[in-house]
Design a protein around this motif. Sequence first.
Motif, short mmCIF file in Angstrom:
data_model
loop_
_atom_site.label_atom_id
_atom_site.label_comp_id
_atom_site.label_asym_id
_atom_site.label_seq_id
_atom_site.Cartn_x
_atom_site.Cartn_y
_atom_site.Cartn_z
N THR A 21 -1.53 5.86 12.79
CA THR A 21 -1.83 4.89 13.59
C THR A 21 -0.27 4.29 14.00
OG1 THR A 21 -3.97 4.03 12.51
CG2 THR A 21 -2.86 2.55 14.22
N ARG A 22 0.42 4.13 12.90
CA ARG A 22 1.92 3.70 13.10
C ARG A 22 2.61 4.73 14.11
NH1 ARG A 22 1.61 2.46 7.68
NH2 ARG A 22 2.86 4.40 7.10
N ILE A 57 -2.39 -0.74 9.97
CA ILE A 57 -1.11 0.01 9.90
C ILE A 57 -0.47 -0.31 8.70
CG2 ILE A 57 -1.02 0.27 12.45
CD1 ILE A 57 1.22 -2.07 12.26
N ASP A 105 -5.91 4.50 2.78
CA ASP A 105 -6.48 3.62 3.88
C ASP A 105 -7.89 3.12 3.71
OD1 ASP A 105 -4.60 5.90 5.66
OD2 ASP A 105 -4.24 3.70 5.70
N TYR A 112 -6.50 0.84 18.42
CA TYR A 112 -7.35 0.20 17.52
C TYR A 112 -8.66 0.53 17.29
CZ TYR A 112 -9.21 -3.86 14.89
OH TYR A 112 -9.81 -4.80 13.90
N ALA A 165 -3.25 5.14 8.07
CA ALA A 165 -2.13 4.09 8.60
C ALA A 165 -1.12 4.72 9.13
CB ALA A 165 -2.12 3.37 7.22
#
Length: 460
Positions: free
Chosen positions: A320-321, A439, A446, A376, A317
């Motif tokens: 990804t952020r 995210i 996660d 994604y 997460a």
Amino acid sequence: MSDRSPLATSRPEPRAGPGARLRGWLRGELSNPLFRNAYALMLNGGVTTLLGAAFWGLGPVFYRDPADFGRNAAVNQAIMFVGGITMLNFLLIRFIPETARNTRRLVLLCYAVGTVAAAGVGTAFLVTVQVWGRDWDNFDHLHGLGAGLAFLAMAIAWNLWNAMEGVFTGLRHAGWVPAVNTVWSLVRLGLLVALASAFPHNGIVLAWYLPVMVLLVPVNAVLFGRLIPEHRRANEGRGHRSTPREVAAYFGTGYLGGALQFATLSLVPIVVAAHLSPTMTGYFQVAWVAGMMLDLAAITLSYSLTVEGAFDRESLAASTRAALRRTLVLLVPVTLLVIAVAPFGLQVYGHDYVSGAPLLQVLALAVIPKAVIELYIGALRVHNRTRLIALLQGVRLAGVLALVVLLIDERHLYTIGVAVVVVNVAVALAILPGLRRVISPRPHGDAPSPSTTSRERDIS
């Protein structure tokens, strides 16, 4: 007692200059493997694009017969298609981070499967070459046992070359990729000139693939002799370990998703060429290639995100952020710059090529939604959600092809870009809820999203 005076303790620290701040920022970026791998792959794309442009620019100078140049370019595209459609680098990028003892076995297995697949697809192409059009059937490069074996050897070498890049990326040593490709690009430039006299009819193809065949040996010696053993020692007993059944389950739809992505890049120009005059196709190609280069940052960050997420799923997460933030910081100003300079930049190719500027400007607008989708997909790879990946890639391919055919207009090339923007914006909006779940920080790491099947929960 401290030997520092009160005055010394109250003295303000000197402010760092711009150079020091830049070096500090760069050290911070490169200390993060997520960005270090991504920047290395971006650098690779930039270097190979520039040296590739030099290669194709020098081709007509030393191979003066346009027919010879055209045949070489066509055969090269055929070899790249066969080697590219059968590559398994997606599997290596995803699972090398989760292997240690079996990394060598995984790499060798992917090399073997890729070799067999490239040989099979290449043989099918050679056997059916007359179906692809009268011009293909007249190519001496593809007739006879010797020419056919040479074609297959080059296709297999290109397959292994792409797989090798996947190995470097999965091992978190993507910095090797631009270094190796720079050597290859410089050698092929030299061979392009050196072979012109002795091999005027096929020197371009030989210059492209002979260095690949030679360099595969020493580069893989480094991989198997040094980097893979280091990876095994560093990751023995660490984190999740994928089973052979999980790898096999990932393979089918994982390959389909990768093939659909590859087809999106390769089929659109073919469809466009069937609807435009050769001159307008040339204007389109220049703008299309430039537009695809804009996608490089998002694609490389997606690959790097997959690697880092597989190494440490608990950080997916946060990674990804971070990747989303970095993508916006990089791509928003680049998009605005391309829109502003496109009419002037394309004049490098000749005044008439400015006809492609509106197309390039519209393609630049598609970069941000494409980036959201790619990141994604990078996270979905970690959770082994290959069916959803294949669905997203299939929808993008079908949507873009359908709208291109519907909107294409010889007088207004930008309508092709409109098709790309519309489809990618629609898909990006559709995946936003899923991306938001990816995210979102989770109290226990996660975990997969609620829509993940029980089998996928077991895997991830």
